[in-house]
Design a protein around this motif. Structure first.
Motif, PDB file in Angstrom:
ATOM      1  N   ASP A  55       0.895  -1.207  -0.001  1.00 30.07           N
ATOM      2  CA  ASP A  55      -0.058  -0.039   0.016  1.00 30.07           C
ATOM      3  C   ASP A  55       0.811   1.407   0.212  1.00 30.07           C
ATOM      4  N   ALA A  56       1.819   1.151   0.762  1.00 29.60           N
ATOM      5  CA  ALA A  56       2.738   2.550   0.846  1.00 29.60           C
ATOM      6  C   ALA A  56       3.520   2.444  -0.560  1.00 29.60           C
ATOM      7  N   TYR A  57       3.801   1.338  -1.170  1.00 27.52           N
ATOM      8  CA  TYR A  57       4.532   1.504  -2.355  1.00 27.52           C
ATOM      9  C   TYR A  57       3.642   2.076  -3.556  1.00 27.52           C
ATOM     10  N   LYS A  58       2.259   1.723  -3.512  1.00 30.89           N
ATOM     11  CA  LYS A  58       1.505   2.303  -4.375  1.00 30.89           C
ATOM     12  C   LYS A  58       0.973   3.816  -4.264  1.00 30.89           C
ATOM     13  N   ASN A  59       1.162   4.295  -2.840  1.00 33.12           N
ATOM     14  CA  ASN A  59       1.065   5.652  -2.689  1.00 33.12           C
ATOM     15  C   ASN A  59       2.348   6.367  -3.122  1.00 33.12           C
ATOM     16  N   ASP A  60       3.476   5.695  -2.983  1.00 27.42           N
ATOM     17  CA  ASP A  60       4.674   6.270  -3.439  1.00 27.42           C
ATOM     18  C   ASP A  60       4.796   6.596  -4.818  1.00 27.42           C
ATOM     19  N   ILE A  61       4.205   5.580  -5.674  1.00 29.11           N
ATOM     20  CA  ILE A  61       4.179   5.709  -7.231  1.00 29.11           C
ATOM     21  C   ILE A  61       3.175   6.780  -7.492  1.00 29.11           C
ATOM     22  N   LEU A  62       1.956   6.844  -6.864  1.00 27.43           N
ATOM     23  CA  LEU A  62       0.743   7.672  -7.276  1.00 27.43           C
ATOM     24  C   LEU A  62       1.415   9.114  -6.895  1.00 27.43           C
ATOM     25  N   GLN A  63       2.006   9.386  -5.723  1.00 26.23           N
ATOM     26  CA  GLN A  63       2.280  10.717  -5.444  1.00 26.23           C
ATOM     27  C   GLN A  63       3.480  11.260  -6.256  1.00 26.23           C
ATOM     28  N   GLU A  64       4.277  10.386  -6.688  1.00 25.84           N
ATOM     29  CA  GLU A  64       5.364  10.697  -7.886  1.00 25.84           C
ATOM     30  C   GLU A  64       4.539  11.160  -9.063  1.00 25.84           C
ATOM     31  N   ILE A  65       3.718  10.341  -9.444  1.00 25.40           N
ATOM     32  CA  ILE A  65       2.660  10.698 -10.641  1.00 25.40           C
ATOM     33  C   ILE A  65       2.072  11.797 -10.517  1.00 25.40           C
ATOM     34  N   SER A  66       1.598  12.115  -9.282  1.00 24.82           N
ATOM     35  CA  SER A  66       0.602  13.446  -9.001  1.00 24.82           C
ATOM     36  C   SER A  66       1.437  14.863  -9.464  1.00 24.82           C
ATOM     37  N   GLN A  67       2.848  14.644  -9.355  1.00 21.21           N
ATOM     38  CA  GLN A  67       3.732  15.816  -9.553  1.00 21.21           C
ATOM     39  C   GLN A  67       4.039  16.167 -10.950  1.00 21.21           C
ATOM     40  N   ILE A  68       3.678  15.223 -11.856  1.00 21.47           N
ATOM     41  CA  ILE A  68       3.730  15.385 -13.400  1.00 21.47           C
ATOM     42  C   ILE A  68       2.851  16.302 -13.945  1.00 21.47           C
ATOM     43  N   PRO A  69       3.261  17.393 -14.643  1.00 22.56           N
ATOM     44  CA  PRO A  69       2.361  18.285 -15.278  1.00 22.56           C
ATOM     45  C   PRO A  69       1.433  17.576 -16.119  1.00 22.56           C
TER      46      PRO A  69
END
Length: 263
Positions: A55-69
């Motif tokens: 679950d933490a890994y999923k959030n890590d990935i999505l947090q990174e993706i959320s910063q993409i313009p």
């Protein structure tokens, strides 16, 4: 748990997430190919702690993706996301390495990295330890050629022995110098950095700093102890030193690209 509601929350609403829908769906499909759909399937593979790490890994990935313009988001590169998700299953409990995979997967969905990302980064991360990542991040932050040193003992009959190899200053807390030395050797083996003792920095102050290290004092004490145990007429067995072998290290072009993406 679906990915899109999470990324929508990170972006502040479903409207903002519209452009992300297709790429996130592709990522979600690959995620479930790697980690399964149901809790029953996951329970067969992972303990409760591992589930929390997933679950933490999923959030890590999505947090990174959320910063993409939004204008730079794209479908994930399958030759990156597929191998990365598969490989990361075996590093899921290691936060440092897990985050490197998260950043790599995110970069595969960002057009800014189209010319610098490479499928081999998956294999590189697999061969790194958390200490390697700490050392690499520290080297990256200095953005320059860096002094390193060997500390050796000289024999009166000729020759010498390196007591410590690849000493690197600038990391105030653990890992130890021995661990750092192993990491530098591994990062060099992986083509991430270059180590040279045939060239060095001109300013001697960079190497004088090694004389203040516990490792230098340890070698001094060893030389003194061994010399004091010799009889007066045994000068041929006396040791001298410590001697500092001056070297330098710097990131390769490959290492710069990898660290810019994964750290």
């Amino acid at each position: 748990m679906d990915f899109l509601p999470i990324i929508s929350g990170m972006l502040g609403g479903a409207a903002s997430a519209g452009v992300f829908k297709g790429p996130i769906q592709t990522l979600e499909d690959w995620w479930y190919l790697s980690f399964g759909h149901t809790m029953n399937e996951k329970a067969e593979l992972l303990r409760a702690k591992q589930q929390a790490n997933i679950d933490a890994y999923k959030n890590d990935i999505l947090q990174e993706i959320s910063q993409i313009p939004p204008e730079k988001i794209k479908e994930p590169a399958l030759n990156i996301v597929g191998p990365a998700l598969e490989a990361s299953k075996y590093y899921i409990d290691d936060e440092t390495i897990r985050q490197m995979f998260a950043k790599l997967i995110s970069a595969s969905m960002n057009t800014d990295f189209d010319t610098s990302i490479h499928p081999s980064y998956v294999e590189i991360i697999k061969q790194m330890t958390p200490t390697d990542a700490v050392v690499l991040a520290n080297i990256k932050s200095k953005n320059s050629r860096i002094a390193i040193a060997n500390i050796s003992i000289n024999y009166s009959t000729g020759g010498s022995t390196d007591s410590f190899k690849n000493l690197y200053l600038g990391i105030d807390s653990p890992p130890s110098q021995k661990q750092i030395g192993f990491s530098l050797s591994n990062l060099s083996r992986l083509g991430i950095l270059e180590i040279s003792y045939s060239s060095w920095l001109n300013d001697e102050k960079h190497y004088d700093a090694f004389k203040e290290t516990p490792e230098y004092r340890e070698v001094e004490n060893e030389i003194s102890s061994r010399n004091s145990s010799l009889s007066f007429n045994n000068d041929s067995l006396r040791l001298s030193g410590p001697e500092i072998g001056k070297g330098l290290l710097e990131l390769t072009a490959f290492g710069i690209n990898l660290s810019n993406i994964c750290l």
